[in-house]
Design an enzyme around this catalytic site. Structure first.
Site, PDB file in Angstrom:
ATOM      1  N   GLY A 130      73.137  50.445 -33.825  1.00 13.29           N
ATOM      2  CA  GLY A 130      72.645  51.699 -34.381  1.00 13.29           C
ATOM      3  C   GLY A 130      71.885  51.459 -35.671  1.00 13.29           C
ATOM      4  N   SER A 132      67.708  52.111 -36.020  1.00 13.41           N
ATOM      5  CA  SER A 132      66.545  52.992 -36.173  1.00 13.41           C
ATOM      6  C   SER A 132      66.949  54.465 -36.157  1.00 13.41           C
ATOM      7  CB  SER A 132      65.546  52.734 -35.051  1.00 13.41           C
ATOM      8  OG  SER A 132      65.099  51.401 -35.070  1.00 13.41           O
ATOM      9  N   GLU A 247      69.841  38.078 -34.265  1.00 15.53           N
ATOM     10  CA  GLU A 247      69.004  38.703 -33.246  1.00 15.53           C
ATOM     11  C   GLU A 247      67.670  37.994 -33.097  1.00 15.53           C
ATOM     12  OE1 GLU A 247      66.874  43.038 -32.410  1.00 15.53           O
ATOM     13  OE2 GLU A 247      68.601  42.918 -33.744  1.00 15.53           O
ATOM     14  N   GLU A 365      54.599  43.418 -39.073  1.00 14.18           N
ATOM     15  CA  GLU A 365      54.293  43.548 -40.500  1.00 14.18           C
ATOM     16  C   GLU A 365      55.530  43.263 -41.359  1.00 14.18           C
ATOM     17  OE1 GLU A 365      51.421  45.605 -38.040  1.00 14.18           O
ATOM     18  OE2 GLU A 365      53.603  45.758 -38.150  1.00 14.18           O
TER      19      GLU A 365
END
Length: 378
Positions: A130, A132, A247, A365
Site C-alpha cells: 500500500g 500509491s 523490489e 525520473e
C-alpha cells in the site's frame, strides 16, 4: 564517486540441481498461453505458488523457525531467474516472497511474524503493498491515508491506488500517516493490514488489455491491534525505502519481456533474416550484461552488503531494455499482433503493457534522481 562494480559470480554447487527442479515443476504445470508467460510475475496462480512452497522454493533465505529454508541469496536468485525465463505464473506469491516476508522478519512483532510468514513460505499467504494514493503521482511522501490511535488500537482511514494483487492478497503492508499534522517524510509508519478486516474494500482497475492486475483499496474505520504497527512509529519512510530496494534488485527488472525474445529466436530459426539475426545478437549482449549486473547485486546481498544504488541502476537500465524490446521486434519482423503466431501475440500484449514497466518501483525520473544522489551528482 561511487560506481557500479560487477563481479564474477561464484554460483553455488547446488545451482544445476536447483535449475533442474524448477524446470521440471514448470514443465509439469504446462502453461501454454504465450501471453500469460510474458510479464509473468504479475500473473497469479495460487496452485502453482503452493507447489513451489511445497518444494521448498519460497522463503528460501528465511529462518527455518518461520518456515524458511536458510538457503543463500544466490540460490534464491537461480530459482527466480528460471521461473521468469520460463514465464511461470508466479504473481500470487511474488510480493510476499520478494519483500513482504523479509520486511516482516526484520520489523514485525512476533505475533505478526508467526501469523503470516510461515504461510508465505508454504505459498499459501499472499501480500500486496500500500504505497500509491490518488492525486499523488509518484510523490510517495504526500501520503494522506491516516492512522489514529484509539486506546490500544489503531484506526485507519483513506485510500490506496494501483495496488498490484490486492484482489488475491491476504495482507497489505501499507505506508500511512500516523502523526496528525505531519508533512512529507515525517510522521509516517507502516502497518500490516489483513485484507479481510472490516472496513477494507477492494475495487478492480482493469487495464486496456482487459487484465485485472491493479486495484483501488479503501479503508473505512479499519481497526487494527497495536501489533499491526510494523517497526517503529514514525520510521515508515526509511522502512519503505528499504523495502523498495528489495523490489528493485531482482532479475524481474529485465526479464519481463524475455518470453518475447525467446519467441523471436524461434521465429528466426524458421525465417532467417540478417537484420533479425543482428537484433538477436544485440539483445543477447544486453541481456547478458544486465544479468551480470543483477547477479552482482544478489552477490552483495549474500554478503550482507546494501547495494541500494546498484539495484536502482539495474532497475533503470532493465526497464529501458524490456520496454524497448517489443518496439524493436515490431520494427524488425512483419508479424501481426493479433495473428496466430505466438511472437505476434506476445509482441501485441507487451506493446500495450510495457509503458507501465518504468512506473512500478518508482518512475524513471524518480529513479534517476536517486541514482544522481547516490553518485554524488546532486
Amino acid at each position: 564517486m561511487q560506481t557500479f562494480a560487477t563481479e564474477a559470480i561464484d554460483w553455488p554447487d547446488s545451482a544445476p540441481d536447483l535449475r533442474r527442479r524448477v524446470r521440471a515443476l514448470v514443465a509439469e504445470h504446462g502453461e501454454s498461453d504465450p501471453v500469460r508467460r510474458a510479464n509473468c510475475w504479475t500473473k497469479p496462480d495460487p496452485s502453482f505458488s503452493a507447489r513451489l512452497g511445497a518444494a521448498g522454493l519460497l522463503g528460501m533465505t528465511w529462518p527455518s523457525e518461520y518456515g524458511g529454508h536458510e538457503r543463500s541469496q544466490l540460490e534464491r536468485y537461480i530459482v527466480i531467474e528460471e521461473l521468469l525465463a520460463a514465464g511461470a505464473p508466479v504473481g500470487a506469491h511474488w510480493i510476499a516472497d520478494r519483500q513482504s516476508g523479509p520486511l516482516l522478519l526484520r520489523y514485525g512483532s512476533e505475533h505478526e511474524k508467526r501469523r503470516w510468514v510461515p504461510g508465505m513460505a508454504r505459498g499459501e499467504v499472499f501480500a500486496c503493498i500500500g504505497l500509491s494514493e490518488p492525486n499523488s503521482g509518484s510523490d510517495l511522501a504526500s501520503v494522506r491515508t491516516s492512522a489514529r490511535r484509539v486506546g490500544d488500537s489503531w484506526v485507519i482511514n483513506g485510500q490506496k491506488v494501483w495496488t498490484t494483487g490486492a484482489h488475491v492478497a491476504h495482507l497489505m503492508i501499507a505506508l500511512i500517516r500516523s502523526e496528525e499534522g505531519s508533512e512529507r517524510q515525517q510522521g509516517l509508519s507502516q502497518f500490516v493490514i489483513p485484507m479481510d478486516a472490516p472496513g477494507v474494500t477492494v475495487k478492480p482497475i482493469i487495464d486496456l488489455t482487459g487484465a485485472h492486475e491493479f486495484n483501488e483499496v479503501f479503508f473505512d474505520d479499519v481497526r487494527l491491534p497495536d501489533t499491526a504497527l510494523l517497526g517503529t512509529q514514525g520510521n515508515g519512510w526509511s522502512q519503505a525505502t528499504a523495502e523498495l530496494s528489495l523490489e528493485r534488485s531482482g532479475p524481474e527488472r529485465y526479464l519481463s519481456s524475455m518470453v518475447l525474445f525467446l519467441e523471436l529466436v524461434r521465429h528466426a530459426s524458421r525465417h532467417p533474416d540478417p537484420a533479425v539475426r543482428d537484433l538477436i545478437g544485440r539483445l543477447t549482449a544486453e541481456t547478458w550484461t544486465l544479468r551480470l549486473m543483477s547477479a552482482s547485486v544478489a552477490a552483495k546481498l549474500a554478503r550482507g552488503e546494501d547495494p541500494a544504488l546498484e539495484a536502482t541502476i539495474v532497475k533503470d537500465l532493465g526497464n529501458a531494455f524490456e520496454q524497448a524490446l517489443p518496439e524493436l521486434v515490431q520494427a524488425a519482423v512483419d508479424v501481426a499482433p493479433s495473428g496466430p503466431e505466438a511472437l505476434g501475440q506476445v509482441m501485441g500484449y507487451l506493446l500495450q503493457v510495457s509503458p507501465s514497466f518504468s512506473l512500478r518501483g518508482g518512475t524513471r525520473e524518480i529513479i534517476k534522481g536517486i541514482i544522481a544522489r547516490g553518485l554524488g551528482l546532486r
